[in-house]
Design a protein around this motif. Structure first.
Motif, PDB file in Angstrom:
ATOM      1  N   ASN A 119      13.910  -7.705 -14.129  1.00  0.00           N
ATOM      2  CA  ASN A 119      12.651  -7.080 -14.964  1.00  0.00           C
ATOM      3  C   ASN A 119      12.016  -6.036 -14.063  1.00  0.00           C
ATOM      4  O   ASN A 119      10.993  -5.510 -14.207  1.00  0.00           O
ATOM      5  CB  ASN A 119      11.528  -8.020 -15.316  1.00  0.00           C
ATOM      6  N   LYS A 120      12.444  -5.980 -12.858  1.00  0.00           N
ATOM      7  CA  LYS A 120      11.792  -5.086 -11.783  1.00  0.00           C
ATOM      8  C   LYS A 120      12.065  -3.709 -12.130  1.00  0.00           C
ATOM      9  O   LYS A 120      13.030  -3.252 -12.651  1.00  0.00           O
ATOM     10  CB  LYS A 120      12.483  -5.298 -10.433  1.00  0.00           C
ATOM     11  N   PHE A 121      11.066  -2.821 -12.029  1.00  0.00           N
ATOM     12  CA  PHE A 121      11.112  -1.383 -12.056  1.00  0.00           C
ATOM     13  C   PHE A 121      10.358  -0.740 -10.826  1.00  0.00           C
ATOM     14  O   PHE A 121       9.295  -0.834 -10.783  1.00  0.00           O
ATOM     15  CB  PHE A 121      10.270  -0.975 -13.506  1.00  0.00           C
ATOM     16  N   GLU A 122      11.226   0.126 -10.257  1.00  0.00           N
ATOM     17  CA  GLU A 122      10.648   0.585  -8.908  1.00  0.00           C
ATOM     18  C   GLU A 122      10.481   2.304  -9.246  1.00  0.00           C
ATOM     19  O   GLU A 122      11.628   2.984 -10.025  1.00  0.00           O
ATOM     20  CB  GLU A 122      11.528   0.148  -7.772  1.00  0.00           C
ATOM     21  N   LYS A 123       9.384   2.708  -8.546  1.00  0.00           N
ATOM     22  CA  LYS A 123       9.528   4.341  -8.819  1.00  0.00           C
ATOM     23  C   LYS A 123       8.493   4.742  -7.551  1.00  0.00           C
ATOM     24  O   LYS A 123       7.837   4.125  -7.088  1.00  0.00           O
ATOM     25  CB  LYS A 123       8.751   5.013 -10.117  1.00  0.00           C
ATOM     26  N   THR A 124       8.964   5.995  -6.964  1.00  0.00           N
ATOM     27  CA  THR A 124       8.202   6.422  -5.973  1.00  0.00           C
ATOM     28  C   THR A 124       7.019   7.267  -6.305  1.00  0.00           C
ATOM     29  O   THR A 124       6.875   8.114  -7.470  1.00  0.00           O
ATOM     30  CB  THR A 124       9.068   7.601  -5.082  1.00  0.00           C
ATOM     31  N   ILE A 125       5.912   6.751  -5.454  1.00  0.00           N
ATOM     32  CA  ILE A 125       4.539   7.557  -5.838  1.00  0.00           C
ATOM     33  C   ILE A 125       3.918   8.155  -4.463  1.00  0.00           C
ATOM     34  O   ILE A 125       4.219   7.663  -3.491  1.00  0.00           O
ATOM     35  CB  ILE A 125       3.680   6.539  -6.591  1.00  0.00           C
ATOM     36  N   ARG A 126       2.939   8.745  -4.823  1.00  0.00           N
ATOM     37  CA  ARG A 126       2.182   9.316  -3.516  1.00  0.00           C
ATOM     38  C   ARG A 126       1.289   8.127  -3.032  1.00  0.00           C
ATOM     39  O   ARG A 126       0.675   7.424  -3.874  1.00  0.00           O
ATOM     40  CB  ARG A 126       1.338  10.546  -3.996  1.00  0.00           C
ATOM     41  N   SER A 127       1.288   8.090  -1.734  1.00  0.00           N
ATOM     42  CA  SER A 127       0.374   7.100  -1.141  1.00  0.00           C
ATOM     43  C   SER A 127      -1.175   7.253  -1.591  1.00  0.00           C
ATOM     44  O   SER A 127      -1.679   8.293  -1.655  1.00  0.00           O
ATOM     45  CB  SER A 127       0.645   6.850   0.368  1.00  0.00           C
TER      46      SER A 127
END
Length: 294
Positions: free
Chosen positions: A224-232
């Motif tokens: 079920n994992k969903f990963e996305k890149t975001i600003r820290s």
């Protein structure tokens, strides 16, 4: 300089003590087979995880002086002290059968309940792991007394995700009590923003005259994992954010109470003032409907 190095070493060592990861497996005490999708909570904390399909789990904790709560329908709940490598045996529960009532089901009349006046739906990626919606009983349901389907509005960012559906009776305190199902209902949701219908006809469930709480549990498992890149947060670079699908959509509605599940138990927050006057407030409620038939 030597003092600075010692301080650095001290913080590194104590930092490792601040949090640690435990792992384990949950099995059936009778068959010794792994139990999938067991709900695991740190006692009295809003932190936990879900056992994988093979019964294995891992969890990052701040202290090992806590207990873990293990819960799965069809098994007795279990509380265990935390250790580094846990083997948890859950005992199948004894099912007490209710008096059988023979009622013919026709399926010729159908109504959908739970629609709100709110036209807006919103998903929360870091929303609660378990959330519910209360359906009060109304006299008109006497003509459509059987629960046929749960309608869930979801936003799934991966090809397929799973969740648990819950149906609770109302207990003496007005909180979610015993579950109406005898085993966990694991539901599958496909990619996209949509309404998904889950068929409960086989369970022959009646709409309880005290009302019913219907909810979902997001499963914290690898598939079920969903990963996305975001600003820290400090805006100094990018970080990978991990959430778990599917996301359930919410309506903003006016209610007398809000319900929260934390540390393995439910609480209810009243919106009534100290003087006893009703003071309804706007809350976000999962967009869940029920379809009833005769």
């Amino acid at each position: 300089m030597k003092t600075a190095k010692l301080l650095c070493l001290f913080f590194l060592l104590t930092g490792n003590l601040v949090s640690s990861q435990i792992k384990g497996i949950v099995i059936d005490a009778a068959t010794k087979n792994p139990i999938p999708y067991v709900s695991i909570w740190i006692e009295n904390e809003n932190n936990g995880t879900t056992a994988e399909e093979n019964g294995q789990f891992q969890l990052t904790i701040a202290s090992k002086s806590k207990n873990l709560l293990f819960s799965a329908l069809g098994y007795e709940k279990k509380t265990m002290a935390i250790s580094s490598d846990m083997k948890v045996e859950m005992t199948p529960s004894t099912i007490e059968l209710n008096e059988v009532q023979i009622t013919k089901k026709y399926g010729t009349r159908q109504i959908e309940i739970g629609e709100t006046e709110s036209p807006f739906l919103q998903a929360y990626e870091n929303g609660p792991r378990i959330d519910i919606k209360f359906f009060p009983y109304k006299a008109k349901y006497k003509k459509t007394k059987f629960i046929k389907q749960i309608v869930l509005n979801t936003d799934c960012r991966i090809e397929e995700a799973t969740l648990k559906l819950h149906l609770y009776k109302v207990d003496n305190a007005g909180l979610p009590g015993d579950e109406l199902l005898e085993k966990d209902y694991i539901a599958t949701v496909s990619k996209g923003v949509k309404k998904t219908l889950f068929n409960l006809s086989a369970f022959n469930l009646r709409m309880p005259k005290d009302g019913i709480f219907v909810g979902f549990e997001r499963l914290k498992v690898e598939k079920n994992k969903f990963e996305k890149t975001i600003r820290s947060a400090d805006n100094q670079g990018n970080v990978v954010q991990t959430t778990f699908c599917p996301f359930v959509l919410y309506n903003q509605v006016e209610r007398d109470y809000s319900y929260t599940f934390s540390g393995g138990k439910w609480t209810r927050e009243s919106t009534t003032t100290a003087q006893g006057a009703s003071n309804k407030k706007m809350i976000y409620e999962p967009a869940i409907n029920l379809i009833l038939v005769n």
